[in-house]
Each structure stands twice: as structure tokens, then as C-alpha cells.
Design a protein around this motif. Structure first.
Motif, PDB file in Angstrom:
ATOM      1  N   TYR A 132       0.833  -1.200   0.000  1.00 60.81           N
ATOM      2  CA  TYR A 132       0.000   0.000   0.000  1.00 60.81           C
ATOM      3  C   TYR A 132       0.875   1.261   0.000  1.00 60.81           C
ATOM      4  CZ  TYR A 132      -3.704  -3.332   1.272  1.00 60.81           C
ATOM      5  OH  TYR A 132      -4.581  -4.394   1.307  1.00 60.81           O
ATOM      6  N   SER A 146      -6.682  -3.420  -5.247  1.00 60.47           N
ATOM      7  CA  SER A 146      -6.447  -1.993  -4.998  1.00 60.47           C
ATOM      8  C   SER A 146      -5.530  -1.405  -6.066  1.00 60.47           C
ATOM      9  CB  SER A 146      -5.839  -1.796  -3.602  1.00 60.47           C
ATOM     10  OG  SER A 146      -6.784  -2.157  -2.603  1.00 60.47           O
ATOM     11  N   PHE A 195      -7.647  -0.895  -9.041  1.00 60.87           N
ATOM     12  CA  PHE A 195      -8.549   0.233  -8.770  1.00 60.87           C
ATOM     13  C   PHE A 195      -7.822   1.557  -8.987  1.00 60.87           C
ATOM     14  CE2 PHE A 195     -10.605   3.223  -5.751  1.00 60.87           C
ATOM     15  CZ  PHE A 195     -11.893   3.179  -6.259  1.00 60.87           C
ATOM     16  N   CYS A 222       2.410   4.420  12.664  1.00 63.29           N
ATOM     17  CA  CYS A 222       2.100   3.072  13.141  1.00 63.29           C
ATOM     18  C   CYS A 222       1.838   2.102  12.000  1.00 63.29           C
ATOM     19  CB  CYS A 222       0.911   3.109  14.096  1.00 63.29           C
ATOM     20  SG  CYS A 222      -0.553   3.912  13.420  1.00 63.29           S
ATOM     21  N   GLU A 233      -2.424  16.392  10.768  1.00 64.45           N
ATOM     22  CA  GLU A 233      -3.503  15.389  10.655  1.00 64.45           C
ATOM     23  C   GLU A 233      -2.963  14.121  10.005  1.00 64.45           C
ATOM     24  OE1 GLU A 233      -6.458  15.820  11.942  1.00 64.45           O
ATOM     25  OE2 GLU A 233      -7.524  14.066  11.163  1.00 64.45           O
ATOM     26  N   PRO A 234      -3.065  12.964  10.701  1.00 54.17           N
ATOM     27  CA  PRO A 234      -2.497  11.720  10.177  1.00 54.17           C
ATOM     28  C   PRO A 234      -3.503  10.886   9.377  1.00 54.17           C
ATOM     29  CG  PRO A 234      -3.132  11.396  12.462  1.00 54.17           C
ATOM     30  CD  PRO A 234      -3.598  12.796  12.064  1.00 54.17           C
ATOM     31  N   PHE A 235      -3.016  10.254   8.320  1.00 47.79           N
ATOM     32  CA  PHE A 235      -3.832   9.380   7.470  1.00 47.79           C
ATOM     33  C   PHE A 235      -3.070   8.082   7.249  1.00 47.79           C
ATOM     34  CE2 PHE A 235      -4.889  13.753   6.502  1.00 47.79           C
ATOM     35  CZ  PHE A 235      -6.266  13.767   6.372  1.00 47.79           C
ATOM     36  N   LEU A 236      -3.644   6.963   7.685  1.00 51.54           N
ATOM     37  CA  LEU A 236      -2.992   5.659   7.540  1.00 51.54           C
ATOM     38  C   LEU A 236      -3.633   4.869   6.412  1.00 51.54           C
ATOM     39  CD1 LEU A 236      -1.154   3.309   8.539  1.00 51.54           C
ATOM     40  CD2 LEU A 236      -2.949   2.752  10.187  1.00 51.54           C
ATOM     41  N   ASP A 258      -5.934   3.689   1.209  1.00 53.23           N
ATOM     42  CA  ASP A 258      -7.390   3.856   1.101  1.00 53.23           C
ATOM     43  C   ASP A 258      -7.869   5.177   1.696  1.00 53.23           C
ATOM     44  OD1 ASP A 258      -7.005   3.114   3.795  1.00 53.23           O
ATOM     45  OD2 ASP A 258      -7.453   1.022   3.317  1.00 53.23           O
ATOM     46  N   ARG A 259      -6.970   5.936   2.300  1.00 52.94           N
ATOM     47  CA  ARG A 259      -7.357   7.254   2.795  1.00 52.94           C
ATOM     48  C   ARG A 259      -7.158   8.343   1.733  1.00 52.94           C
ATOM     49  NH1 ARG A 259      -9.424   4.417   5.444  1.00 52.94           N
ATOM     50  NH2 ARG A 259      -9.815   4.283   7.682  1.00 52.94           N
ATOM     51  N   PRO A 308      -9.033   9.375  -0.743  1.00 54.20           N
ATOM     52  CA  PRO A 308     -10.171  10.302  -0.902  1.00 54.20           C
ATOM     53  C   PRO A 308     -10.270  11.310   0.256  1.00 54.20           C
ATOM     54  CG  PRO A 308     -10.850   8.028  -1.362  1.00 54.20           C
ATOM     55  CD  PRO A 308      -9.467   7.963  -0.775  1.00 54.20           C
ATOM     56  N   GLN A 309      -9.964  10.856   1.467  1.00 50.64           N
ATOM     57  CA  GLN A 309      -9.986  11.790   2.604  1.00 50.64           C
ATOM     58  C   GLN A 309      -8.855  12.806   2.480  1.00 50.64           C
ATOM     59  OE1 GLN A 309     -10.527  10.261   6.563  1.00 50.64           O
ATOM     60  NE2 GLN A 309     -11.882   8.600   5.918  1.00 50.64           N
ATOM     61  N   ARG A 362      -9.882  15.438  -0.018  1.00 52.43           N
ATOM     62  CA  ARG A 362     -10.832  16.420   0.504  1.00 52.43           C
ATOM     63  C   ARG A 362     -10.168  17.327   1.532  1.00 52.43           C
ATOM     64  NH1 ARG A 362     -16.652  14.795   2.981  1.00 52.43           N
ATOM     65  NH2 ARG A 362     -16.732  13.631   1.033  1.00 52.43           N
ATOM     66  N   TRP A 363      -9.277  16.743   2.335  1.00 51.35           N
ATOM     67  CA  TRP A 363      -8.589  17.533   3.347  1.00 51.35           C
ATOM     68  C   TRP A 363      -7.761  18.655   2.695  1.00 51.35           C
ATOM     69  CZ3 TRP A 363      -9.243  16.718   8.574  1.00 51.35           C
ATOM     70  CH2 TRP A 363      -8.464  17.492   9.422  1.00 51.35           C
ATOM     71  N   PHE A 370     -11.809  18.994   7.226  1.00 49.86           N
ATOM     72  CA  PHE A 370     -13.262  18.781   7.079  1.00 49.86           C
ATOM     73  C   PHE A 370     -13.785  18.210   8.383  1.00 49.86           C
ATOM     74  CE2 PHE A 370     -11.424  14.865   5.202  1.00 49.86           C
ATOM     75  CZ  PHE A 370     -12.026  13.892   5.974  1.00 49.86           C
ATOM     76  N   TYR A 401      -4.587   6.694  16.860  1.00 54.73           N
ATOM     77  CA  TYR A 401      -4.910   7.005  15.461  1.00 54.73           C
ATOM     78  C   TYR A 401      -6.336   6.562  15.141  1.00 54.73           C
ATOM     79  CZ  TYR A 401      -5.387   6.827  10.489  1.00 54.73           C
ATOM     80  OH  TYR A 401      -5.882   7.002   9.227  1.00 54.73           O
ATOM     81  N   GLN A 405     -14.361   1.076  -3.967  1.00 49.90           N
ATOM     82  CA  GLN A 405     -14.128  -0.140  -4.754  1.00 49.90           C
ATOM     83  C   GLN A 405     -15.432  -0.922  -4.925  1.00 49.90           C
ATOM     84  OE1 GLN A 405     -10.744  -2.580  -3.875  1.00 49.90           O
ATOM     85  NE2 GLN A 405      -9.423  -0.862  -3.324  1.00 49.90           N
TER      86      GLN A 405
END
Lengths: 209, 209
Positions: free
Chosen positions: A17, A72, A75, A179, A189-192, A195-196, A198-199, A202-203, A209, B64, B199
Motif C-alpha cells: 500500500y 487496490s 482500482f 504506526c 492530521e495523520p492518514f494511515l 485507502d485514505r 479520498p480523505q 478532501r482535506w 473537514f 490514530y 471499490q
């Protein structure tokens, strides 16, 4: 006008990923006027703290994970093949990255792409120091010497200094809450996970948001 | 014209991402002419096999996860508040669901929504049998008797039959590869996590990708 802060992109070179994110994050950030700092880490010491396990080694979930990697990738329209050896140790690649980055950020970026694609497209053994050196040469670092002008990358990779550098980078990442891989931080702001995306999109568009 | 097969939606009533999926999956499926079979399971026995741990209990990752629950809810425009007790046991709620489903699928669906919203919006203790019975009554199952016409839900919840029914449902789910919540299966293709909604949407639109 203030320039928006760079995004931090943490990843392990053995993370599927993370690889998918590596093919997307720069363009996405650029569309919102952001630079990206790439920061390879090692999931081994991170998982020791978080209790995480490599995805494909978890009972039942491992089979799902392999299928999800491939789906994925389709995709996101990124070429992907699960390497014959997975996962592998990536300390040589990560150390080489930081050595290169101290010289030339663009070269380090090109190297990181080369490592990820060598592993997840060509199935090459990126855990081998010789392969890491080959990939560094391929992107143009063959003749490069250390800042002091004496140490080529092959020599630096065996040295204590670069080992300590990577250890410090992993410690610093863990202090930021990293992590897993990929782990993206935007203005705190953390994104793991890839698949994040899209967030993240937008962020960046709304500045939160 | 053949009717496309129903989608299977597996979830634990204590799963935040399962709750978020529960607010989205029916409308999404309906747009593509699909019905959804809701199938509550228990993550406890599933995690015993997969080695999973409740998200908020993992060191570092737990912090998180809490942040991600809230941000993902905002992203999906679903009301959400982390309950004061989290996670909780959900066997009473899951058993009540299957009891209700044997009588009336729509009523069971309404009950499932009521349980999820009681927990993740109002912060009520859905692990308590009394709360489960209250919610069943709220959606209209107060006077309902078992198929044989003798056992009301309060009595059925304490019985061996319903315990065995849930155990069999969890076993069947695990035999299908269910390794987390939410877990959605469309024509044999599994999707783990509410973050797989994009997906799932493309899969339904294109019948695969």
C-alpha cells in the motif's frame, strides 16, 4: 501569500500500500500546491511497539490481503505483482534513500520510485545491498560521493553513520505516531493507508473537514 | 432477466466502521439493483483465529484509530460519537437480530439500525440484555412471539437455541473468510472495511474490475 507546509509521507519499501501511495501522492499534493517529504521507515521496529504483523502473515486475513493488494492496484491503475519474496528487509534501501536525499532530493525521489517498481513490478530482491546499489546507479548516483567527497554509496551503506541515521529517522517517525505504511501527515492530521486517498484529497481541497 | 445475487454484509455491532457501512450499504446496493443480507457476527471468536485486536487497544495505533473513526464519520456524513464504553460484547444484540430476522427481515434491519445508532450516536450500553430488549420493542417487536408462538424475545435471548444459532452464523462467516468488520462479499469478492466503499461502488457498476 504563505506557502502551505509540505506533506510528510512515511512508508516502508516492502509495503504494497506504501508503493501504491508512492505512485499517487506527489501528483495529488501538487494539485493543491503542496510539496511532499518522503520518509522511508522500517515496519519491523514499529510493529514491535504497535503489535502489528505483516499483513500476509495473519491467519485468514493474509489471504484477503493478497487479493486486496491486487484489486487496490487495479482500482488505482498502478502496475503491481506480489513479489516472490514478501515481505523483505528494507534497511539497505532506506539507508541509501537518506544518503541520496542529503545530496539531492530529486535523485532520492527517483531512487525511491526505482526501488518500489523493482520490487512490486519486476519482483527483484530489494533487500540485497547489491540490488540497492544497482538501483542507485541506475538513477544516476553511480559516481556520487559523500558530502565530504570521499565515500561512495556502497561504502556508506556499510557504515555506522548511516545506520544511526535511519534509526533516528524511525524513532522520529514513531514519535510522530507513525504506526503503519503508508502514513501521511498533513498539517498535523495523520492518514494511515492508501485507502485514505479520498480523505486526503478532501482535506487538501478544504484545508480540513 | 436474472436478478443479481444479494450482497452479504458481515459486521459486529461494536464496530465503528461496521456502523458507518450500515448507513451506506443498502442505498449503494439498491442503486445497482442489489439486495443486502445483513449478518451480525462476533469479532471475539474471529480475532482468536486471525490474531486481531480491537483497534483502540493497539498501542499507538489506538490513538490514530479513534481520530480516524471521527474523521471517517465526518467524511461519510454520518453522525458519530465514540461511546464511553468501547468496545463492548454484542452477543445479545446479534442473537436478537437473528431471532427477529427469522420473523421479519425488515424489522430485523430496523432493529440493527436502532442498535448501531443507540451505541454510536447516543452512547447507550448495547451490551446489556435489557437495552437490546428495549430496542427490539422500540422498532415494534415488543409483542412478538417465536415462530411456535410461545417464546417472546426476552425469553429466547436466554435460551440455548439462539446461542447455538449465533455460534453457527459466526462459524459460517469464518468459513467464508470473514476476518474483520465490516466485511462485504459481492458474488464471491470480499471487501474489508468501510474504506472499500469506492471499490464496492465500482465493482457493482462494472460487475468487477
Amino acid at each position: 501569500m504563505t506557502v502551505p507546509a509540505a506533506i510528510d509521507f512515511y512508508f516502508d519499501f516492502s509495503s504494497p500500500y506504501g508503493y501504491l501511495m508512492s505512485e499517487k501522492i506527489d501528483d495529488l499534493a501538487a494539485r493543491h500546491g503542496r510539496a511532499v517529504r518522503w520518509r522511508p521507515v522500517l515496519l519491523g521496529p514499529i510493529f514491535k511497539v504497535t503489535g502489528g504483523v505483516p499483513l500476509t502473515q495473519a491467519p485468514v486475513k493474509g489471504d484477503y490481503a493478497k487479493r486486496d493488494f491486487m484489486r487496490s492496484a487495479r482500482f488505482l491503475d498502478v502496475p503491481f505483482a506480489l513479489p516472490p519474496n514478501f515481505p523483505v528487509s528494507t534497511q539497505h534501501a532506506a539507508r541509501a534513500y537518506y544518503w541520496l536525499q542529503d545530496h539531492d532530493d530529486a535523485l532520492a525521489r527517483a531512487f525511491a520510485h526505482a526501488v518500489y517498481r523493482a520490487y512490486f513490478v519486476e519482483g527483484r530482491d530489494i533487500s540485497a545491498q547489491a540490488e540497492v546499489i544497482r538501483l542507485a546507479a541506475k538513477v544516476g548516483a553511480g559516481d556520487m560521493k559523500s558530502p565530504a567527497g570521499v565515500t561512495p554509496i556502497a561504502e556508506a551503506l556499510g557504515g555506522a553513520e548511516l545506520k544511526e541515521r535511519l534509526r533516528a529517522e524511525v524513532d522520529a517517525a514513531m514519535a510522530q505516531g507513525v504506526c503503519g505504511s503508508p502514513y501521511v501527515i498533513i498539517d498535523g492530521e495523520p492518514f494511515l493507508g492508501v485507502d485514505r486517498l479520498p480523505q486526503i484529497e478532501r482535506w487538501l481541497a478544504n484545508e480540513g473537514f
